[in-house]
Design a protein around this motif. Structure first.
Motif, PDB file in Angstrom:
ATOM      1  N   PRO A 190       0.824  -1.212   0.000  1.00 53.23           N
ATOM      2  CA  PRO A 190       0.000   0.000   0.000  1.00 53.23           C
ATOM      3  C   PRO A 190       0.856   1.259   0.000  1.00 53.23           C
ATOM      4  O   PRO A 190       1.961   1.279   0.536  1.00 53.23           O
ATOM      5  CB  PRO A 190      -0.785  -0.135   1.316  1.00 53.23           C
ATOM      6  N   ASN A 191       0.329   2.299  -0.614  1.00 53.72           N
ATOM      7  CA  ASN A 191       0.975   3.609  -0.681  1.00 53.72           C
ATOM      8  C   ASN A 191       2.183   3.644  -1.611  1.00 53.72           C
ATOM      9  O   ASN A 191       2.935   4.603  -1.632  1.00 53.72           O
ATOM     10  CB  ASN A 191       1.413   4.092   0.715  1.00 53.72           C
ATOM     11  N   ILE A 192       2.410   2.572  -2.352  1.00 54.86           N
ATOM     12  CA  ILE A 192       3.472   2.556  -3.351  1.00 54.86           C
ATOM     13  C   ILE A 192       2.815   2.382  -4.714  1.00 54.86           C
ATOM     14  O   ILE A 192       1.952   1.541  -4.891  1.00 54.86           O
ATOM     15  CB  ILE A 192       4.459   1.395  -3.113  1.00 54.86           C
ATOM     16  N   SER A 193       3.224   3.162  -5.687  1.00 54.34           N
ATOM     17  CA  SER A 193       2.583   3.104  -7.000  1.00 54.34           C
ATOM     18  C   SER A 193       2.799   1.751  -7.645  1.00 54.34           C
ATOM     19  O   SER A 193       3.753   1.041  -7.343  1.00 54.34           O
ATOM     20  CB  SER A 193       3.156   4.197  -7.909  1.00 54.34           C
ATOM     21  N   GLN A 194       1.909   1.389  -8.554  1.00 49.79           N
ATOM     22  CA  GLN A 194       1.991   0.100  -9.215  1.00 49.79           C
ATOM     23  C   GLN A 194       3.268  -0.029 -10.036  1.00 49.79           C
ATOM     24  O   GLN A 194       3.787  -1.127 -10.194  1.00 49.79           O
ATOM     25  CB  GLN A 194       0.764  -0.085 -10.127  1.00 49.79           C
ATOM     26  N   THR A 195       3.779   1.064 -10.548  1.00 50.10           N
ATOM     27  CA  THR A 195       4.970   0.989 -11.398  1.00 50.10           C
ATOM     28  C   THR A 195       6.260   0.988 -10.590  1.00 50.10           C
ATOM     29  O   THR A 195       7.321   0.659 -11.102  1.00 50.10           O
ATOM     30  CB  THR A 195       5.000   2.173 -12.382  1.00 50.10           C
ATOM     31  N   HIS A 196       6.173   1.394  -9.337  1.00 54.43           N
ATOM     32  CA  HIS A 196       7.367   1.438  -8.491  1.00 54.43           C
ATOM     33  C   HIS A 196       7.051   0.797  -7.141  1.00 54.43           C
ATOM     34  O   HIS A 196       7.088   1.442  -6.110  1.00 54.43           O
ATOM     35  CB  HIS A 196       7.836   2.887  -8.292  1.00 54.43           C
ATOM     36  N   SER A 197       6.725  -0.459  -7.146  1.00 53.81           N
ATOM     37  CA  SER A 197       6.397  -1.150  -5.902  1.00 53.81           C
ATOM     38  C   SER A 197       7.643  -1.345  -5.057  1.00 53.81           C
ATOM     39  O   SER A 197       8.776  -1.299  -5.544  1.00 53.81           O
ATOM     40  CB  SER A 197       5.774  -2.511  -6.199  1.00 53.81           C
ATOM     41  N   LEU A 198       7.429  -1.569  -3.782  1.00 51.33           N
ATOM     42  CA  LEU A 198       8.552  -1.843  -2.884  1.00 51.33           C
ATOM     43  C   LEU A 198       9.288  -3.097  -3.330  1.00 51.33           C
ATOM     44  O   LEU A 198      10.523  -3.155  -3.312  1.00 51.33           O
ATOM     45  CB  LEU A 198       8.037  -2.009  -1.451  1.00 51.33           C
ATOM     46  N   THR A 199       8.529  -4.094  -3.758  1.00 51.74           N
ATOM     47  CA  THR A 199       9.147  -5.342  -4.211  1.00 51.74           C
ATOM     48  C   THR A 199      10.075  -5.101  -5.393  1.00 51.74           C
ATOM     49  O   THR A 199      11.204  -5.605  -5.432  1.00 51.74           O
ATOM     50  CB  THR A 199       8.066  -6.362  -4.606  1.00 51.74           C
ATOM     51  N   ASP A 200       9.605  -4.327  -6.360  1.00 53.16           N
ATOM     52  CA  ASP A 200      10.440  -4.032  -7.528  1.00 53.16           C
ATOM     53  C   ASP A 200      11.711  -3.293  -7.119  1.00 53.16           C
ATOM     54  O   ASP A 200      12.804  -3.583  -7.614  1.00 53.16           O
ATOM     55  CB  ASP A 200       9.662  -3.186  -8.542  1.00 53.16           C
ATOM     56  N   SER A 201      11.561  -2.333  -6.220  1.00 58.14           N
ATOM     57  CA  SER A 201      12.716  -1.550  -5.779  1.00 58.14           C
ATOM     58  C   SER A 201      13.735  -2.437  -5.072  1.00 58.14           C
ATOM     59  O   SER A 201      14.940  -2.364  -5.340  1.00 58.14           O
ATOM     60  CB  SER A 201      12.266  -0.424  -4.842  1.00 58.14           C
ATOM     61  N   GLN A 204      14.182  -5.632  -5.342  1.00 63.75           N
ATOM     62  CA  GLN A 204      14.807  -6.552  -6.291  1.00 63.75           C
ATOM     63  C   GLN A 204      15.875  -5.839  -7.122  1.00 63.75           C
ATOM     64  O   GLN A 204      16.980  -6.360  -7.312  1.00 63.75           O
ATOM     65  CB  GLN A 204      13.754  -7.159  -7.213  1.00 63.75           C
ATOM     66  N   ASN A 205      15.576  -4.651  -7.585  1.00 60.54           N
ATOM     67  CA  ASN A 205      16.547  -3.889  -8.379  1.00 60.54           C
ATOM     68  C   ASN A 205      17.773  -3.528  -7.549  1.00 60.54           C
ATOM     69  O   ASN A 205      18.917  -3.650  -8.014  1.00 60.54           O
ATOM     70  CB  ASN A 205      15.897  -2.618  -8.933  1.00 60.54           C
ATOM     71  N   TRP A 206      17.551  -3.086  -6.324  1.00 60.31           N
ATOM     72  CA  TRP A 206      18.676  -2.710  -5.466  1.00 60.31           C
ATOM     73  C   TRP A 206      19.558  -3.920  -5.157  1.00 60.31           C
ATOM     74  O   TRP A 206      20.780  -3.799  -5.100  1.00 60.31           O
ATOM     75  CB  TRP A 206      18.161  -2.091  -4.166  1.00 60.31           C
ATOM     76  N   TYR A 207      18.926  -5.072  -4.946  1.00 55.23           N
ATOM     77  CA  TYR A 207      19.708  -6.271  -4.640  1.00 55.23           C
ATOM     78  C   TYR A 207      20.565  -6.671  -5.839  1.00 55.23           C
ATOM     79  O   TYR A 207      21.747  -7.010  -5.687  1.00 55.23           O
ATOM     80  CB  TYR A 207      18.786  -7.420  -4.239  1.00 55.23           C
ATOM     81  N   GLN A 208      19.983  -6.638  -7.012  1.00 57.11           N
ATOM     82  CA  GLN A 208      20.732  -6.999  -8.217  1.00 57.11           C
ATOM     83  C   GLN A 208      21.893  -6.034  -8.464  1.00 57.11           C
ATOM     84  O   GLN A 208      22.944  -6.422  -8.977  1.00 57.11           O
ATOM     85  CB  GLN A 208      19.793  -7.025  -9.424  1.00 57.11           C
ATOM     86  N   GLN A 209      21.707  -4.778  -8.070  1.00 56.01           N
ATOM     87  CA  GLN A 209      22.745  -3.763  -8.250  1.00 56.01           C
ATOM     88  C   GLN A 209      23.678  -3.656  -7.039  1.00 56.01           C
ATOM     89  O   GLN A 209      24.559  -2.804  -7.011  1.00 56.01           O
ATOM     90  CB  GLN A 209      22.087  -2.402  -8.507  1.00 56.01           C
TER      91      GLN A 209
END
Length: 248
Positions: free
Chosen positions: A129-140, A142-147
């Motif tokens: 909740p409170n996170i946009s569909q295009t920038h979900s916490l999960t997506d963030s 995952q991206n940070w972990y890969q980087q």
């Protein structure tokens, strides 16, 4: 918690800071625990003295065999301990498991840790909740972990109330804390998974915690968790668990 099983690591200064504080608090209240700690300390001091005397005795024998006349001031003292006392001490050590404090053979702790520490965080697709569909916490995350932007992950997850973290996020937090050498906080996150995740993450958290203990040199604590994994849990790390038990 059975503090008696942590006595050896406490004496050898191998307990993580969090567990050391808990042990120290228990020690101040438990007379039997105090007696056992003093007994183990005396035993270790006695064995160290015996070992020193044995080395001196062997040195004296080697000097005599070589025909070298040692100066009286430097001649090793006569071995005072009787051999039956030495044998009794060894039997006592074996009976309480002191020999289990050290691994069977020397090995590189960090290299062994890196070899077996191969975590695979799971990033679920639930939206927060409170996170946009295009920038979900999960997506963030995952991206940070890969980087390998681990600081961003820690900062983001530590702002979440514990009640709102899911198990995957808690596991990810523990992994990143280990990668950034924040061992005490990692132990706390892993303990939370062990006691609050049901069967989903219990075995995995114990596996990672055993590796962390191994890295820190807490071999008896690592062995205890590995034996528990071998006997009580279905784990995809069965082969690795046995390999580490063979090393320890």
């Amino acid at each position: 918690m059975d503090y008696f099983e942590q006595i050896d690591d406490y004496i050898l200064e191998k307990l993580p800071a969090l567990e050391k504080r808990a042990f120290t608090q228990a020690l101040g209240k438990d007379l039997e625990l105090q007696k056992e700690v003093e007994f183990r300390k005396e035993l270790l001091r006695g064995m160290a003295q015996v070992e020193t005397e044995v080395i001196k005795h062997r040195l004296q024998a080697a000097i005599s065999a070589a025909g070298i006349q040692a100066e009286p001031a430097f001649a090793p003292r006569k071995l005072k301990q009787k051999w039956w006392a030495v044998a009794a001490s060894i039997l006592l050590l074996c009976s309480i498991g002191i020999w289990g404090l050290w691994p069977k053979a020397s090995f590189d702790q960090e290299a062994t840790f890196q070899q077996y520490f191969q975590p695979k965080p799971y990033f679920n697709q639930e939206r927060t909740p409170n996170i946009s569909q295009t920038h979900s916490l999960t997506d963030s995350l995952q991206n940070w972990y890969q980087q390998q932007q681990y600081t961003k992950i820690i900062n983001r997850l530590t702002r979440l109330p514990n009640a709102s973290k899911n198990l995957d996020q808690t596991y990810l937090e523990a992994i990143v804390l280990i990668k950034t050498q924040q061992n005490e906080a990692a132990h706390q996150a892993l303990e939370s998974l062990i006691y609050n995740s049901g069967i989903r993450y219990t075995a995995e958290a114990k596996w990672v915690k055993s590796l962390l203990y191994l890295r820190e040199g807490s071999f008896s604590a690592a062995r205890k968790l590995l034996l528990d994994l071998k006997q009580n849990h279905t784990s995809h790390h069965k082969k690795e668990v046995q390999e580490l038990l063979d090393i320890l």
